[in-house]
Design a protein around this motif. Structure first.
Motif, PDB file in Angstrom:
ATOM      1  N   ALA A 105      59.126  23.175  64.481  1.00  0.00           N
ATOM      2  CA  ALA A 105      58.067  24.006  64.474  1.00  0.00           C
ATOM      3  C   ALA A 105      56.848  23.243  63.875  1.00  0.00           C
ATOM      4  O   ALA A 105      55.571  23.601  64.484  1.00  0.00           O
ATOM      5  N   GLU A 106      57.001  22.266  62.974  1.00  0.00           N
ATOM      6  CA  GLU A 106      55.857  21.661  62.320  1.00  0.00           C
ATOM      7  C   GLU A 106      55.416  20.507  63.300  1.00  0.00           C
ATOM      8  O   GLU A 106      54.424  19.939  62.884  1.00  0.00           O
ATOM      9  N   ALA A 145      67.658  21.968  66.949  1.00  0.00           N
ATOM     10  CA  ALA A 145      69.333  21.841  67.365  1.00  0.00           C
ATOM     11  C   ALA A 145      69.581  21.897  68.884  1.00  0.00           C
ATOM     12  O   ALA A 145      69.402  22.813  69.516  1.00  0.00           O
ATOM     13  N   CYS A 176      62.529  20.598  69.635  1.00  0.00           N
ATOM     14  CA  CYS A 176      61.482  20.188  68.529  1.00  0.00           C
ATOM     15  C   CYS A 176      61.385  21.113  67.186  1.00  0.00           C
ATOM     16  O   CYS A 176      62.003  22.104  67.404  1.00  0.00           O
ATOM     17  N   THR A 189      65.317  36.171  71.363  1.00  0.00           N
ATOM     18  CA  THR A 189      64.147  36.608  71.568  1.00  0.00           C
ATOM     19  C   THR A 189      63.437  36.069  72.840  1.00  0.00           C
ATOM     20  O   THR A 189      62.827  36.975  73.645  1.00  0.00           O
ATOM     21  N   MET A 242      71.775  24.535  70.327  1.00  0.00           N
ATOM     22  CA  MET A 242      71.296  25.922  70.603  1.00  0.00           C
ATOM     23  C   MET A 242      70.695  25.825  72.211  1.00  0.00           C
ATOM     24  O   MET A 242      70.218  26.987  72.690  1.00  0.00           O
ATOM     25  N   ILE A 244      62.801  35.351  62.567  1.00  0.00           N
ATOM     26  CA  ILE A 244      63.836  35.242  61.370  1.00  0.00           C
ATOM     27  C   ILE A 244      64.104  33.820  61.258  1.00  0.00           C
ATOM     28  O   ILE A 244      65.385  33.351  61.321  1.00  0.00           O
ATOM     29  N   ALA A 245      63.065  32.969  61.399  1.00  0.00           N
ATOM     30  CA  ALA A 245      63.487  31.699  61.172  1.00  0.00           C
ATOM     31  C   ALA A 245      62.752  30.919  60.258  1.00  0.00           C
ATOM     32  O   ALA A 245      63.061  29.737  59.551  1.00  0.00           O
ATOM     33  N   PHE A 272      61.995  26.621  57.572  1.00  0.00           N
ATOM     34  CA  PHE A 272      60.889  25.486  57.683  1.00  0.00           C
ATOM     35  C   PHE A 272      60.554  24.556  56.575  1.00  0.00           C
ATOM     36  O   PHE A 272      60.374  25.270  55.539  1.00  0.00           O
ATOM     37  N   GLU A 273      60.480  23.406  56.770  1.00  0.00           N
ATOM     38  CA  GLU A 273      60.135  22.480  55.456  1.00  0.00           C
ATOM     39  C   GLU A 273      58.691  22.915  55.144  1.00  0.00           C
ATOM     40  O   GLU A 273      58.263  22.791  53.999  1.00  0.00           O
ATOM     41  N   HIS A 319      71.496  39.592  65.635  1.00  0.00           N
ATOM     42  CA  HIS A 319      70.441  38.989  66.224  1.00  0.00           C
ATOM     43  C   HIS A 319      69.837  39.311  67.592  1.00  0.00           C
ATOM     44  O   HIS A 319      68.949  39.177  68.188  1.00  0.00           O
ATOM     45  N   THR A 324      64.163  29.163  68.551  1.00  0.00           N
ATOM     46  CA  THR A 324      64.863  30.128  69.390  1.00  0.00           C
ATOM     47  C   THR A 324      66.290  30.597  68.777  1.00  0.00           C
ATOM     48  O   THR A 324      66.749  31.372  69.274  1.00  0.00           O
ATOM     49  N   ASP A 364      63.600  24.437  69.793  1.00  0.00           N
ATOM     50  CA  ASP A 364      64.463  24.384  68.626  1.00  0.00           C
ATOM     51  C   ASP A 364      64.760  23.064  68.172  1.00  0.00           C
ATOM     52  O   ASP A 364      65.071  22.233  69.381  1.00  0.00           O
ATOM     53  N   TRP A 403      72.729  23.398  61.892  1.00  0.00           N
ATOM     54  CA  TRP A 403      72.522  24.375  63.283  1.00  0.00           C
ATOM     55  C   TRP A 403      73.333  23.992  64.449  1.00  0.00           C
ATOM     56  O   TRP A 403      73.564  24.956  65.222  1.00  0.00           O
TER      57      TRP A 403
HETATM   58  C1  LIG Z   1      68.305  32.040  62.506  1.00  0.00           C
HETATM   59  S1  LIG Z   1      67.993  31.178  63.566  1.00  0.00           S
HETATM   60  C2  LIG Z   1      66.643  31.767  64.682  1.00  0.00           C
HETATM   61  C3  LIG Z   1      67.033  33.242  65.216  1.00  0.00           C
HETATM   62  C4  LIG Z   1      66.553  33.516  66.618  1.00  0.00           C
HETATM   63  N1  LIG Z   1      65.010  33.415  66.628  1.00  0.00           N
HETATM   64  C5  LIG Z   1      66.678  34.829  67.139  1.00  0.00           C
HETATM   65  O1  LIG Z   1      65.693  35.713  67.359  1.00  0.00           O
HETATM   66  O2  LIG Z   1      67.880  35.281  67.332  1.00  0.00           O
HETATM   67  C6  LIG Z   1      67.123  29.848  62.920  1.00  0.00           C
HETATM   68  C7  LIG Z   1      66.595  28.703  63.734  1.00  0.00           C
HETATM   69  O3  LIG Z   1      65.720  27.836  63.196  1.00  0.00           O
HETATM   70  C8  LIG Z   1      66.014  26.499  63.624  1.00  0.00           C
HETATM   71  N2  LIG Z   1      65.138  25.699  62.585  1.00  0.00           N
HETATM   72  C9  LIG Z   1      65.501  25.016  61.360  1.00  0.00           C
HETATM   73  N3  LIG Z   1      64.720  24.330  61.014  1.00  0.00           N
HETATM   74  C10 LIG Z   1      63.287  24.267  61.901  1.00  0.00           C
HETATM   75  C11 LIG Z   1      62.066  23.649  62.034  1.00  0.00           C
HETATM   76  N4  LIG Z   1      61.738  23.168  60.958  1.00  0.00           N
HETATM   77  N5  LIG Z   1      61.271  23.996  63.155  1.00  0.00           N
HETATM   78  C12 LIG Z   1      61.966  24.799  64.095  1.00  0.00           C
HETATM   79  N6  LIG Z   1      63.147  25.428  64.114  1.00  0.00           N
HETATM   80  C13 LIG Z   1      63.922  25.225  62.992  1.00  0.00           C
HETATM   81  C14 LIG Z   1      67.431  26.309  63.556  1.00  0.00           C
HETATM   82  O4  LIG Z   1      68.015  25.136  64.352  1.00  0.00           O
HETATM   83  C15 LIG Z   1      68.135  27.612  63.952  1.00  0.00           C
HETATM   84  O5  LIG Z   1      68.186  27.737  65.536  1.00  0.00           O
END
Ligand SMILES: C[S@@+](CC[C@H](N)C(=O)[O-])C[C@H]1O[C@@H](n2cnc3c(N)ncnc32)[C@H](O)[C@@H]1O
Length: 213
Positions: A76-77, A65, A74, A48, A68, A93-94, A98-99, A17, A43, A63, A4
Motif C-alpha cells: 500500500a505504501e 503476498a 504491491c 471486497t 493471495m 480490515i488491513a 501497514f508499516e 471476511h 485484498t 496485495d 501472509w
Molecule cells: C486481513 S487481510 C485483508 C482482508 C481483505 N481486505 C478483505 O476484505 O477480506 C490483510 C492483508 O493485508 C496485506 N498486507 C500486509 N501488509 C501490507 C502492506 N504494507 N501493504 C498492503 N497490504 C498489506 C496482507 O498480505 C493481507 O493479505
C-alpha cells in the motif's frame, strides 16, 4: 516467505471476511456499478474485490503476498499506478498491518480521482493492542478516529462520513486463523476478557468515506 502467503487459504475461506453489513456499506459508498473503476488495496482473500465486481465495478486488486493471487503484487505504501488512475480506492480490515499507514493513505489518495474508503479495527486500549500482536505478530497498530482523520486530512482528503461497525465472531475461529494455540492463545483470551462473552469476541471497525479535495 511472507507469513501472509502461508495464511492465504485461511483468509480466502474466512466467513468473518466473506460478507457483512460493512462490506455492503462499502459497496454503497463506492456508488458501485458499471463504469466505476476501483482499486482494492490489501485484498487478502479477495472478498471486497469480488463483491465490488458483483456490483458491476471494474476492480484491480492489490496485495504484497503473491499467494493471495491479487491482480497486482504491491504494498500500500508503494502503489505502482499513475495519479488519478481509479474512481475509488478502498482498503478493508488491513491498515493495522501497514508499516507506514500515513504514507499508504497518501498513496491511496494520489491514485484516486474521487473517493478513498477505509475500514479498519478501531484502537481500543494497550491491552487489546498486546493481544492483537501476540495473536498476530504482523499487527502493527490500530488507530483512533482522531488519528484516522489526521491521516486522511494530511493526504488531501476530506472526511465525509464515519461509521462504527461492531463485529462479533467466535474467539476460537479468530485465534485459529493465525494458528494461535496453547499458552499464547490463553494469554490473548485473558487480555481480551472484557470483550469476550460466551466465546464470542466483539470489536469495533471504523469506516471512513473521504473525498479528494
Ligand atoms: C486481513 S487481510 C485483508 C482482508 C481483505 N481486505 C478483505 O476484505 O477480506 C490483510 C492483508 O493485508 C496485506 N498486507 C500486509 N501488509 C501490507 C502492506 N504494507 N501493504 C498492503 N497490504 C498489506 C496482507 O498480505 C493481507 O493479505
Amino acid at each position: 516467505m511472507s507469513i501472509w502467503n502461508e495464511r492465504a487459504r485461511a483468509y480466502k475461506e474466512s466467513r468473518d471476511h466473506a460478507s457483512g453489513d460493512d462490506l455492503e456499506l462499502l459497496v454503497r459508498w463506492a456508488e458501485a456499478g458499471p463504469g466505476v473503476r476501483v482499486l482494492d488495496v490489501a485484498t487478502g482473500g479477495g472478498h471486497t474485490a469480488r463483491r465490488l465486481r458483483e456490483a458491476g465495478c471494474e476492480v484491480v486488486s492489490a496485495d504484497p503476498a503473491p499467494a493471495m493471487e491479487p491482480d497486482v503484487v504491491c504494498r500500500a505504501e508503494d502503489l505502482p499506478f499513475p495519479d488519478g488512475s481509479f474512481d475509488v480506492v478502498v482498503t478493508r480490515i488491513a491498515p493495522h498491518h501497514f508499516e507506514d499507514v500515513a504514507l499508504a493513505v497518501r498513496e491511496m489518495a494520489r491514485v484516486s480521482r474521487r473517493l478513498v474508503l477505509v475500514e479498519d479495527t478501531l484502537y481500543t486500549s494497550e491491552r487489546v493492542e498486546e493481544a492483537e500482536r501476540l495473536r498476530d505478530p504482523s499487527h502493527v497498530r490500530s488507530y483512533s478516529e482522531a488519528e484516522w482523520r489526521g491521516f486522511m486530512e494530511a493526504a488531501g482528503l476530506r472526511v465525509e462520513e464515519v461509521v462504527m461497525h461492531r463485529k462479533a465472531r467466535p474467539v476460537e475461529d479468530w485465534l485459529a486463523r493465525t494458528g494461535t494455540i496453547g499458552p499464547i492463545a490463553a494469554r490473548v483470551t485473558e487480555l481480551l476478557a472484557e470483550h469476550v462473552e460466551g466465546g464470542v469476541f466483539t470489536d469495533t471497525k471504523i469506516m471512513l468515506r473521504a473525498g479528494k479535495l
